[in-house]
Design a protein around this motif. Structure first.
Motif, PDB file in Angstrom:
ATOM      1  N   ALA A 108      32.386  90.241  10.358  1.00  0.00           N
ATOM      2  CA  ALA A 108      31.543  90.113  11.545  1.00  0.00           C
ATOM      3  C   ALA A 108      32.306  90.480  12.820  1.00  0.00           C
ATOM      4  O   ALA A 108      31.780  90.314  13.925  1.00  0.00           O
ATOM      5  CB  ALA A 108      31.016  88.686  11.646  1.00  0.00           C
ATOM      6  N   GLY A 109      33.557  90.952  12.659  1.00  0.00           N
ATOM      7  CA  GLY A 109      34.341  91.369  13.809  1.00  0.00           C
ATOM      8  C   GLY A 109      35.121  90.255  14.472  1.00  0.00           C
ATOM      9  O   GLY A 109      35.601  90.424  15.605  1.00  0.00           O
ATOM     10  N   ILE A 110      35.277  89.122  13.782  1.00  0.00           N
ATOM     11  CA  ILE A 110      36.023  87.993  14.343  1.00  0.00           C
ATOM     12  C   ILE A 110      37.398  87.941  13.680  1.00  0.00           C
ATOM     13  O   ILE A 110      37.517  87.589  12.502  1.00  0.00           O
ATOM     14  CB  ILE A 110      35.271  86.666  14.129  1.00  0.00           C
ATOM     15  N   ASP A 111      38.420  88.316  14.417  1.00  0.00           N
ATOM     16  CA  ASP A 111      39.781  88.258  13.899  1.00  0.00           C
ATOM     17  C   ASP A 111      40.254  86.807  13.836  1.00  0.00           C
ATOM     18  O   ASP A 111      39.917  85.986  14.695  1.00  0.00           O
ATOM     19  CB  ASP A 111      40.729  89.054  14.791  1.00  0.00           C
ATOM     20  N   SER A 112      41.065  86.491  12.836  1.00  0.00           N
ATOM     21  CA  SER A 112      41.579  85.127  12.693  1.00  0.00           C
ATOM     22  C   SER A 112      42.990  85.170  12.126  1.00  0.00           C
ATOM     23  O   SER A 112      43.402  86.165  11.527  1.00  0.00           O
ATOM     24  CB  SER A 112      40.669  84.294  11.784  1.00  0.00           C
ATOM     25  N   VAL A 113      43.709  84.074  12.330  1.00  0.00           N
ATOM     26  CA  VAL A 113      45.041  83.899  11.775  1.00  0.00           C
ATOM     27  C   VAL A 113      45.088  82.548  11.085  1.00  0.00           C
ATOM     28  O   VAL A 113      44.733  81.519  11.679  1.00  0.00           O
ATOM     29  CB  VAL A 113      46.138  83.949  12.863  1.00  0.00           C
ATOM     30  N   ILE A 114      45.506  82.527   9.826  1.00  0.00           N
ATOM     31  CA  ILE A 114      45.689  81.275   9.102  1.00  0.00           C
ATOM     32  C   ILE A 114      47.035  80.676   9.506  1.00  0.00           C
ATOM     33  O   ILE A 114      48.052  81.363   9.495  1.00  0.00           O
ATOM     34  CB  ILE A 114      45.626  81.509   7.584  1.00  0.00           C
ATOM     35  N   LEU A 115      47.033  79.401   9.854  1.00  0.00           N
ATOM     36  CA  LEU A 115      48.233  78.734  10.356  1.00  0.00           C
ATOM     37  C   LEU A 115      48.772  77.716   9.356  1.00  0.00           C
ATOM     38  O   LEU A 115      48.102  77.330   8.412  1.00  0.00           O
ATOM     39  CB  LEU A 115      47.923  78.008  11.673  1.00  0.00           C
ATOM     40  N   LYS A 116      49.996  77.314   9.588  1.00  0.00           N
ATOM     41  CA  LYS A 116      50.640  76.142   8.977  1.00  0.00           C
ATOM     42  C   LYS A 116      50.610  76.156   7.445  1.00  0.00           C
ATOM     43  O   LYS A 116      51.038  77.122   6.822  1.00  0.00           O
ATOM     44  CB  LYS A 116      50.051  74.867   9.589  1.00  0.00           C
ATOM     45  N   GLY A 117      50.103  75.082   6.817  1.00  0.00           N
ATOM     46  CA  GLY A 117      50.292  74.882   5.384  1.00  0.00           C
ATOM     47  C   GLY A 117      49.770  75.994   4.501  1.00  0.00           C
ATOM     48  O   GLY A 117      50.470  76.461   3.589  1.00  0.00           O
ATOM     49  N   LEU A 139      42.901  80.079  13.328  1.00  0.00           N
ATOM     50  CA  LEU A 139      42.922  80.341  14.768  1.00  0.00           C
ATOM     51  C   LEU A 139      42.098  81.580  15.088  1.00  0.00           C
ATOM     52  O   LEU A 139      42.273  82.627  14.470  1.00  0.00           O
ATOM     53  CB  LEU A 139      44.365  80.548  15.228  1.00  0.00           C
ATOM     54  N   ILE A 140      41.194  81.450  16.078  1.00  0.00           N
ATOM     55  CA  ILE A 140      40.389  82.581  16.538  1.00  0.00           C
ATOM     56  C   ILE A 140      40.372  82.580  18.067  1.00  0.00           C
ATOM     57  O   ILE A 140      40.800  81.617  18.701  1.00  0.00           O
ATOM     58  CB  ILE A 140      38.937  82.526  16.009  1.00  0.00           C
ATOM     59  N   ALA A 141      39.889  83.647  18.653  1.00  0.00           N
ATOM     60  CA  ALA A 141      39.755  83.720  20.105  1.00  0.00           C
ATOM     61  C   ALA A 141      38.625  82.798  20.564  1.00  0.00           C
ATOM     62  O   ALA A 141      37.608  82.642  19.877  1.00  0.00           O
ATOM     63  CB  ALA A 141      39.476  85.154  20.535  1.00  0.00           C
ATOM     64  N   ASP A 146      31.529  80.010  19.101  1.00  0.00           N
ATOM     65  CA  ASP A 146      30.123  79.728  18.794  1.00  0.00           C
ATOM     66  C   ASP A 146      29.624  80.616  17.653  1.00  0.00           C
ATOM     67  O   ASP A 146      28.942  80.145  16.727  1.00  0.00           O
ATOM     68  CB  ASP A 146      29.251  79.943  20.033  1.00  0.00           C
ATOM     69  N   ARG A 147      29.966  81.890  17.710  1.00  0.00           N
ATOM     70  CA  ARG A 147      29.516  82.818  16.661  1.00  0.00           C
ATOM     71  C   ARG A 147      30.156  82.459  15.322  1.00  0.00           C
ATOM     72  O   ARG A 147      29.505  82.502  14.274  1.00  0.00           O
ATOM     73  CB  ARG A 147      29.852  84.258  17.056  1.00  0.00           C
ATOM     74  N   ALA A 148      31.435  82.079  15.347  1.00  0.00           N
ATOM     75  CA  ALA A 148      32.106  81.675  14.110  1.00  0.00           C
ATOM     76  C   ALA A 148      31.451  80.428  13.524  1.00  0.00           C
ATOM     77  O   ALA A 148      31.286  80.314  12.303  1.00  0.00           O
ATOM     78  CB  ALA A 148      33.586  81.416  14.379  1.00  0.00           C
ATOM     79  N   GLY A 149      31.064  79.499  14.399  1.00  0.00           N
ATOM     80  CA  GLY A 149      30.395  78.293  13.924  1.00  0.00           C
ATOM     81  C   GLY A 149      29.083  78.609  13.216  1.00  0.00           C
ATOM     82  O   GLY A 149      28.755  77.997  12.194  1.00  0.00           O
ATOM     83  N   ARG A 150      28.344  79.562  13.753  1.00  0.00           N
ATOM     84  CA  ARG A 150      27.078  79.946  13.110  1.00  0.00           C
ATOM     85  C   ARG A 150      27.324  80.600  11.760  1.00  0.00           C
ATOM     86  O   ARG A 150      26.586  80.339  10.780  1.00  0.00           O
ATOM     87  CB  ARG A 150      26.286  80.877  14.031  1.00  0.00           C
ATOM     88  N   ILE A 151      28.341  81.447  11.675  1.00  0.00           N
ATOM     89  CA  ILE A 151      28.654  82.101  10.408  1.00  0.00           C
ATOM     90  C   ILE A 151      29.078  81.070   9.364  1.00  0.00           C
ATOM     91  O   ILE A 151      28.628  81.102   8.211  1.00  0.00           O
ATOM     92  CB  ILE A 151      29.760  83.159  10.608  1.00  0.00           C
ATOM     93  N   LEU A 152      29.928  80.148   9.763  1.00  0.00           N
ATOM     94  CA  LEU A 152      30.351  79.100   8.831  1.00  0.00           C
ATOM     95  C   LEU A 152      29.163  78.242   8.412  1.00  0.00           C
ATOM     96  O   LEU A 152      29.063  77.823   7.255  1.00  0.00           O
ATOM     97  CB  LEU A 152      31.438  78.239   9.469  1.00  0.00           C
TER      98      LEU A 152
END
Length: 397
Positions: A108-117, A139-141, A146-152
């Motif tokens: 959907a064009g939302i870049d993310s980075v998985i953190l920590k464990g 982690l996302i911008a 809001d858009r990520a919340g809807r996708i999830l």
């Protein structure tokens, strides 16, 4: 050595002798992940060993050493083998459920980075299930929250309203019940590195996203922090838990020295190239993380024999205390004031004060119960908060 390092050293002693009589068992549990003995010492209490393994998050990481050891009580070996089996099943499902979510965000064009464990599990552990944990930090911008919340939500994740105080935090917790096995899979969705405005300034979300690297072992489109960033974040993370508790088996703890965090630090350090060590030397100082990084690596060297460049720790120890150091040494009221001052703009400061004093009604009812008027719930929260401040500040080492 700065006071922040002394704080970690005193905490290391506390975790090894916390009034529960775990001295011998603690030493044994530490040896399991570094230089395990050939046989089980007769003086050990098996129940206490298991309790320390759970506390440190190393029950699966230690399983192989215990299986090779002579004289291990059957109940200890059974418990560890069972934990490894369950964690392995959970890992397979968690990777599938969360990996699909990460890939859906990317599509959907939302870049993310998985953190920590989870990032450590799939970058520096041969067997990801050995890196026990209960969720995945993502982690996302901020503009994509809001858009990520809807996708999830479309994927079956629900948001936990008890996790948020509105503008006072920079993360939401999303969970999905796994009908195939009864487990719950949790994503802590961050749009800043830390809820603290002071600590989050160590890294911007934009630069972490820009420098991130593929994490293909987790999912097709997953990414993790650059190894230098990952090591700095991991060293900072262990210190955050001196001022912000973490829960093990429903009990809150303030400690910087869970062995699983130190195992992450050791394994991340061993992946660094000479060029990476040079960058780490500069970045730790530039970001105000010299002391916390020195402490993490020194403690890792003590337990795991982490190889370190000559003179590096001495150089960091000679640097002046940073804002991060002062924040981590401060009491809760002072930290709140420092966070308020670190925010940009009057609007952000006003929202911070509002959300600390008068959180949203949905949060209050979810956190303190549906019964009673909102004013009574606010009073209950204030009284509980004052008691917590006194307990934490009086109990600090």
């Amino acid at each position: 050595m700065h006071e922040i390092l002394a704080l970690a050293s005193s905490n290391l002693t506390i975790s090894a002798n916390d009034g529960t009589g775990f001295d011998v068992e603690e030493d044994f549990v530490r040896a399991l992940v570094s230089d395990a003995p050939d046989s089980w010492p007769e003086t050990l209490n098996g129940t206490r060993v298991l309790e320390r393994l759970v506390f440190h998050g190393t029950e699966v990481l230690s399983a192989a050493a215990l299986k090779e050891m002579e004289g291990v009580p059957a109940e200890v070996l059974d418990a560890v083998e069972r934990a490894a089996l369950v964690q392995g099943f959970w890992e397979d499902r968690h990777r599938k459920v969360i990996g699909d979510a990460v890939d859906a965000l990317a599509e959907a064009g939302i870049d993310s980075v998985i953190l920590k464990g989870t990032a450590s599990a799939y970058s520096v552990y041969d067997m990801p299930a050995a890196r026990t944990r209960g969720d995945t930090d993502l982690l996302i911008a901020g503009e994509n929250v809001d858009r990520a919340g809807r996708i999830l939500g479309d994927l079956g994740f629900g948001r936990d309203t008890t996790f948020s105080l509105g503008g006072a935090v920079t993360q939401f917790s999303f969970s999905q019940a796994d009908a195939s096995c009864g487990w719950e899979h949790v994503i802590d969705l961050h749009w800043s590195l830390n809820n603290s405005a002071v600590l989050s300034r160590a890294f911007s979300t934009r630069e972490l996203l820009k420098r991130s690297v593929p994490l293909a072992r987790f999912s097709a489109m997953a990414r993790a922090p650059h190894p230098v960033d990952a090591l700095l974040i991991t060293c900072l993370h262990r210190f955050v838990h001196l001022v912000s508790p973490y829960s093990v088996e429903g009990v809150d703890h303030f400690s910087a020295d869970r062995l699983i965090w130190l195992a992450d630090i050791d394994r991340l350090a061993r992946t660094l190239s000479d060029k990476d060590w040079g960058a780490l030397r500069i970045e730790a100082t530039r970001r105000g993380l010299a002391d916390v990084t020195a402490s993490g690596l020194e403690t890792g060297q003590t337990i795991f024999g982490t190889p370190l460049p000559e003179g590096l720790i001495g150089e960091w120890n000679a640097s002046p205390p940073s804002l991060v150091d002062r924040y981590l040494k401060a009491g809760r009221i002072t930290r709140t004031w420092m966070d308020l001052r670190a925010l940009d703009g009057a609007g952000a400061k006003a929202a911070f004060v509002r959300d600390h004093l008068f959180p949203r009604a949905d949060y209050m009812h979810a956190r303190f119960g549906e019964g009673g008027s909102l004013s009574i719930l606010y009073l209950r929260r204030v009284l509980r908060g004052l008691a917590k401040v006194l307990r934490q500040d009086l109990g600090r080492p």
